[in-house]
Design a protein around this motif. Sequence first.
Motif, PDB file in Angstrom:
ATOM      1  N   LEU A 186       0.425  12.827   0.620  1.00 58.77           N
ATOM      2  CA  LEU A 186       0.255  11.443   1.041  1.00 58.77           C
ATOM      3  C   LEU A 186       0.182  11.412   2.563  1.00 58.77           C
ATOM      4  CD1 LEU A 186       2.249   8.381  -0.191  1.00 58.77           C
ATOM      5  CD2 LEU A 186       1.680   8.663   2.186  1.00 58.77           C
ATOM      6  N   VAL A 187      -0.828  10.749   3.081  1.00 56.23           N
ATOM      7  CA  VAL A 187      -0.961  10.503   4.513  1.00 56.23           C
ATOM      8  C   VAL A 187      -1.112   9.006   4.687  1.00 56.23           C
ATOM      9  CG1 VAL A 187      -2.332  10.939   6.582  1.00 56.23           C
ATOM     10  CG2 VAL A 187      -2.116  12.725   4.852  1.00 56.23           C
ATOM     11  N   ALA A 188      -0.337   8.422   5.603  1.00 52.56           N
ATOM     12  CA  ALA A 188      -0.410   6.985   5.847  1.00 52.56           C
ATOM     13  C   ALA A 188      -0.221   6.715   7.326  1.00 52.56           C
ATOM     14  CB  ALA A 188       0.649   6.245   5.030  1.00 52.56           C
ATOM     15  N   PHE A 189      -0.964   5.754   7.827  1.00 46.64           N
ATOM     16  CA  PHE A 189      -1.001   5.417   9.243  1.00 46.64           C
ATOM     17  C   PHE A 189      -0.915   3.902   9.345  1.00 46.64           C
ATOM     18  CE2 PHE A 189      -3.436   5.339  13.347  1.00 46.64           C
ATOM     19  CZ  PHE A 189      -2.644   6.248  14.049  1.00 46.64           C
ATOM     20  N   THR A 190       0.038   3.392  10.129  1.00 46.66           N
ATOM     21  CA  THR A 190       0.230   1.935  10.233  1.00 46.66           C
ATOM     22  C   THR A 190      -0.608   1.338  11.354  1.00 46.66           C
ATOM     23  OG1 THR A 190       2.061   2.067  11.803  1.00 46.66           O
ATOM     24  CG2 THR A 190       2.633   2.182   9.435  1.00 46.66           C
ATOM     25  N   TYR A 191      -0.755   0.022  11.293  1.00 45.64           N
ATOM     26  CA  TYR A 191      -1.421  -0.694  12.383  1.00 45.64           C
ATOM     27  C   TYR A 191      -0.674  -0.466  13.694  1.00 45.64           C
ATOM     28  CZ  TYR A 191      -4.294  -3.240   8.988  1.00 45.64           C
ATOM     29  OH  TYR A 191      -5.189  -3.573   7.997  1.00 45.64           O
ATOM     30  N   GLY A 192       0.661  -0.440  13.620  1.00 43.71           N
ATOM     31  CA  GLY A 192       1.462  -0.203  14.810  1.00 43.71           C
ATOM     32  C   GLY A 192       1.199   1.165  15.411  1.00 43.71           C
ATOM     33  N   GLY A 205      -4.452   4.897   4.419  1.00 43.89           N
ATOM     34  CA  GLY A 205      -3.600   5.823   3.684  1.00 43.89           C
ATOM     35  C   GLY A 205      -4.359   6.444   2.533  1.00 43.89           C
ATOM     36  N   GLU A 206      -3.897   7.620   2.118  1.00 45.03           N
ATOM     37  CA  GLU A 206      -4.518   8.287   0.975  1.00 45.03           C
ATOM     38  C   GLU A 206      -3.541   9.237   0.317  1.00 45.03           C
ATOM     39  OE1 GLU A 206      -7.876  10.784   1.968  1.00 45.03           O
ATOM     40  OE2 GLU A 206      -6.609  12.302   2.891  1.00 45.03           O
ATOM     41  N   VAL A 207      -3.825   9.531  -0.947  1.00 42.17           N
ATOM     42  CA  VAL A 207      -3.198  10.627  -1.673  1.00 42.17           C
ATOM     43  C   VAL A 207      -4.339  11.511  -2.142  1.00 42.17           C
ATOM     44  CG1 VAL A 207      -1.887  11.310  -3.727  1.00 42.17           C
ATOM     45  CG2 VAL A 207      -1.196   9.294  -2.420  1.00 42.17           C
ATOM     46  N   ARG A 208      -4.233  12.794  -1.831  1.00 42.21           N
ATOM     47  CA  ARG A 208      -5.245  13.772  -2.251  1.00 42.21           C
ATOM     48  C   ARG A 208      -4.505  14.956  -2.864  1.00 42.21           C
ATOM     49  NH1 ARG A 208     -10.646  14.790  -0.574  1.00 42.21           N
ATOM     50  NH2 ARG A 208     -10.407  13.226   1.075  1.00 42.21           N
ATOM     51  N   ALA A 239       0.822  -1.217   0.000  1.00 43.54           N
ATOM     52  CA  ALA A 239       0.000   0.000   0.000  1.00 43.54           C
ATOM     53  C   ALA A 239       0.853   1.263   0.000  1.00 43.54           C
ATOM     54  CB  ALA A 239      -0.962   0.008   1.188  1.00 43.54           C
ATOM     55  N   LEU A 240       1.851   1.340   0.863  1.00 40.54           N
ATOM     56  CA  LEU A 240       2.670   2.550   0.931  1.00 40.54           C
ATOM     57  C   LEU A 240       3.426   2.775  -0.366  1.00 40.54           C
ATOM     58  CD1 LEU A 240       3.563   4.980   2.566  1.00 40.54           C
ATOM     59  CD2 LEU A 240       5.423   3.578   3.502  1.00 40.54           C
ATOM     60  N   GLN A 241       4.005   1.721  -0.930  1.00 38.63           N
ATOM     61  CA  GLN A 241       4.715   1.850  -2.205  1.00 38.63           C
ATOM     62  C   GLN A 241       3.777   2.349  -3.293  1.00 38.63           C
ATOM     63  OE1 GLN A 241       5.845  -2.273  -2.264  1.00 38.63           O
ATOM     64  NE2 GLN A 241       8.018  -1.754  -2.101  1.00 38.63           N
ATOM     65  N   ALA A 242       2.572   1.811  -3.340  1.00 38.46           N
ATOM     66  CA  ALA A 242       1.599   2.225  -4.350  1.00 38.46           C
ATOM     67  C   ALA A 242       1.207   3.686  -4.156  1.00 38.46           C
ATOM     68  CB  ALA A 242       0.367   1.325  -4.309  1.00 38.46           C
ATOM     69  N   LEU A 243       0.915   4.072  -2.921  1.00 39.17           N
ATOM     70  CA  LEU A 243       0.532   5.467  -2.654  1.00 39.17           C
ATOM     71  C   LEU A 243       1.664   6.425  -3.015  1.00 39.17           C
ATOM     72  CD1 LEU A 243      -1.339   4.976   0.725  1.00 39.17           C
ATOM     73  CD2 LEU A 243      -2.375   5.693  -1.450  1.00 39.17           C
ATOM     74  N   GLU A 244       2.897   6.062  -2.705  1.00 43.91           N
ATOM     75  CA  GLU A 244       4.041   6.908  -3.074  1.00 43.91           C
ATOM     76  C   GLU A 244       4.147   7.055  -4.580  1.00 43.91           C
ATOM     77  OE1 GLU A 244       7.132   4.791  -0.987  1.00 43.91           O
ATOM     78  OE2 GLU A 244       6.986   6.116   0.764  1.00 43.91           O
ATOM     79  N   PHE A 245       3.921   5.968  -5.291  1.00 39.85           N
ATOM     80  CA  PHE A 245       3.965   6.011  -6.753  1.00 39.85           C
ATOM     81  C   PHE A 245       2.867   6.912  -7.305  1.00 39.85           C
ATOM     82  CE2 PHE A 245       2.557   3.952 -10.818  1.00 39.85           C
ATOM     83  CZ  PHE A 245       3.603   4.421 -11.600  1.00 39.85           C
ATOM     84  N   TYR A 246       1.636   6.753  -6.811  1.00 36.93           N
ATOM     85  CA  TYR A 246       0.530   7.563  -7.316  1.00 36.93           C
ATOM     86  C   TYR A 246       0.738   9.041  -7.000  1.00 36.93           C
ATOM     87  CZ  TYR A 246      -1.444   2.950  -7.891  1.00 36.93           C
ATOM     88  OH  TYR A 246      -1.631   1.642  -8.249  1.00 36.93           O
ATOM     89  N   ARG A 247       1.343   9.332  -5.860  1.00 38.63           N
ATOM     90  CA  ARG A 247       1.668  10.725  -5.549  1.00 38.63           C
ATOM     91  C   ARG A 247       2.697  11.253  -6.550  1.00 38.63           C
ATOM     92  NH1 ARG A 247       4.618  12.044  -0.122  1.00 38.63           N
ATOM     93  NH2 ARG A 247       6.109  10.805  -1.238  1.00 38.63           N
ATOM     94  N   SER A 248       3.663  10.427  -6.942  1.00 39.84           N
ATOM     95  CA  SER A 248       4.676  10.869  -7.904  1.00 39.84           C
ATOM     96  C   SER A 248       4.062  11.148  -9.270  1.00 39.84           C
ATOM     97  CB  SER A 248       5.807   9.836  -8.021  1.00 39.84           C
ATOM     98  OG  SER A 248       5.432   8.724  -8.812  1.00 39.84           O
TER      99      SER A 248
END
Length: 140
Positions: A30-36, A53-56, A15-24
């Motif tokens: 990009l905002v992302a929050f882990t289970y931890g 997580g999201e990209v807006r 998910a994080l890799q995908a969101l980073e790519f879509y932001r690029s």
Amino acid sequence: MGITTTVHLNFRDRALQALEFYRSVFGGRLVAFTYGQAQDVEHPADTDRILWGEVRADNGFHVMAYDVRENQTYDAGDRPFFVSVRGEDAEEITGYWKALSEGATIIADLGPSGWAPLYGMLEDRFGVTWTLDIATPYAG
């Protein structure tokens, strides 16, 4: 009063890799929050996975994503959905296409179609199927 719809993508460990790519590709925040971070870890493998997580972006792009928990089944399937990006400017759509095409499988080359002056479909390097086109009024 109105509503909006947002594509929510489900991954396992990507998910994080995908969101980073879509932001690029589309820009935005990009905002992302882990289970931890949420202290919601049911299995140690989930600790660094994305709970939310999201990209807006200011251009209207918005996508959400998360990583499915270890104790839940996950099957990406075969094109269970498409993400559709529609615009009015061919140069803008072409720019997104070029960026998304990196490492992608092209399903339909970007070009004129019977229903739009510009249309293309690809499966990106994360297995997500995208359609990009120029919006045209319905001629009914």
